[in-house]
Write a protein that holds these residues in place. Structure first.
Motif, PDB file in Angstrom:
ATOM      1  N   VAL A  37       1.166  -0.958   0.119  1.00  0.00           N
ATOM      2  CA  VAL A  37       0.148  -0.173   0.405  1.00  0.00           C
ATOM      3  C   VAL A  37       0.855   1.592   0.005  1.00  0.00           C
ATOM      4  N   VAL A  38       0.326   2.085  -0.420  1.00  0.00           N
ATOM      5  CA  VAL A  38       1.178   3.253  -0.925  1.00  0.00           C
ATOM      6  C   VAL A  38      -0.061   4.805  -0.268  1.00  0.00           C
ATOM      7  N   ILE A  39       0.481   5.099   0.461  1.00  0.00           N
ATOM      8  CA  ILE A  39      -0.954   6.214   1.410  1.00  0.00           C
ATOM      9  C   ILE A  39      -0.188   7.835   0.799  1.00  0.00           C
ATOM     10  N   VAL A  40      -0.701   8.755  -0.253  1.00  0.00           N
ATOM     11  CA  VAL A  40      -0.220   9.566   0.097  1.00  0.00           C
ATOM     12  C   VAL A  40      -1.732  11.036   0.625  1.00  0.00           C
ATOM     13  N   TYR A  41      -1.500  12.039   0.865  1.00  0.00           N
ATOM     14  CA  TYR A  41      -2.533  12.461   2.143  1.00  0.00           C
ATOM     15  C   TYR A  41      -1.212  14.086   2.199  1.00  0.00           C
ATOM     16  N   ASP A  42      -2.896  15.298   1.778  1.00  0.00           N
ATOM     17  CA  ASP A  42      -2.799  16.480   2.019  1.00  0.00           C
ATOM     18  C   ASP A  42      -3.795  16.672   3.291  1.00  0.00           C
ATOM     19  N   VAL A  43      -3.126  17.120   4.650  1.00  0.00           N
ATOM     20  CA  VAL A  43      -3.764  17.714   5.418  1.00  0.00           C
ATOM     21  C   VAL A  43      -3.680  18.904   5.822  1.00  0.00           C
ATOM     22  N   GLY A  44      -4.493  19.370   6.786  1.00  0.00           N
ATOM     23  CA  GLY A  44      -3.940  20.836   6.806  1.00  0.00           C
ATOM     24  C   GLY A  44      -2.777  20.976   8.087  1.00  0.00           C
ATOM     25  N   VAL A  45      -1.823  21.464   8.504  1.00  0.00           N
ATOM     26  CA  VAL A  45      -1.322  21.228   8.671  1.00  0.00           C
ATOM     27  C   VAL A  45      -0.870  21.272  10.314  1.00  0.00           C
ATOM     28  N   GLU A  46      -2.399  21.803  10.952  1.00  0.00           N
ATOM     29  CA  GLU A  46      -2.494  21.258  12.107  1.00  0.00           C
ATOM     30  C   GLU A  46      -2.594  19.648  12.401  1.00  0.00           C
ATOM     31  N   ARG A  47      -3.044  19.087  11.379  1.00  0.00           N
ATOM     32  CA  ARG A  47      -2.803  17.912  11.555  1.00  0.00           C
ATOM     33  C   ARG A  47      -2.266  16.939  11.058  1.00  0.00           C
ATOM     34  N   VAL A  48      -0.536  17.567  10.570  1.00  0.00           N
ATOM     35  CA  VAL A  48      -0.003  16.592   9.767  1.00  0.00           C
ATOM     36  C   VAL A  48       0.191  15.496  10.978  1.00  0.00           C
ATOM     37  N   ASN A  49       1.422  16.070  11.937  1.00  0.00           N
ATOM     38  CA  ASN A  49       1.763  15.966  13.253  1.00  0.00           C
ATOM     39  C   ASN A  49       1.277  14.840  13.364  1.00  0.00           C
ATOM     40  N   LYS A  50       0.222  14.531  13.456  1.00  0.00           N
ATOM     41  CA  LYS A  50      -0.993  13.335  14.402  1.00  0.00           C
ATOM     42  C   LYS A  50      -0.773  12.345  12.939  1.00  0.00           C
ATOM     43  N   VAL A  51      -1.222  12.524  11.711  1.00  0.00           N
ATOM     44  CA  VAL A  51      -1.447  10.823  10.924  1.00  0.00           C
ATOM     45  C   VAL A  51       0.110  11.187  10.577  1.00  0.00           C
ATOM     46  N   ARG A  52       1.151  11.398  10.086  1.00  0.00           N
ATOM     47  CA  ARG A  52       2.004  10.948  10.166  1.00  0.00           C
ATOM     48  C   ARG A  52       2.565   9.629  11.414  1.00  0.00           C
TER      49      ARG A  52
END
Length: 87
Positions: free
Chosen positions: A3-18
């Protein structure tokens, strides 16, 4: 499956997602993770990401293949992580 996951999320959520995705996959480039997941793991990842993002603003794409060897992958430049020795 691979699986390859590509995301574009708001800066305030980037660290949580990563931080979450690092538990399951390799961080290969800004906003891109890849790795082997079972179907159950993929379902868990999707469910948790749905909780972490704002679906009205953020976007995540999941690319999957039964095996990495079926993907045509080509790189230019220096990758962040060497994935060639991952079992």
């Amino acid at each position: 499956m691979y699986v390859v996951i590509v995301y574009d999320v708001g800066v305030e959520r980037v660290n949580k997602v990563r931080t979450f995705l690092r538990q399951y996959m390799l961080w290969v480039q800004n906003s891109v993770f890849e790795g082997e997941l079972t179907k159950a793991e993929l379902m868990k990842v999707k469910s948790r990401l749905k909780e972490l993002i704002d679906e009205d603003y953020d976007h995540i794409i999941f690319y999957s293949s039964r095996d990495k060897k079926y993907l045509g992958i080509e790189n230019l430049g220096t990758p962040k992580v060497d994935t060639s020795n991952i079992i």
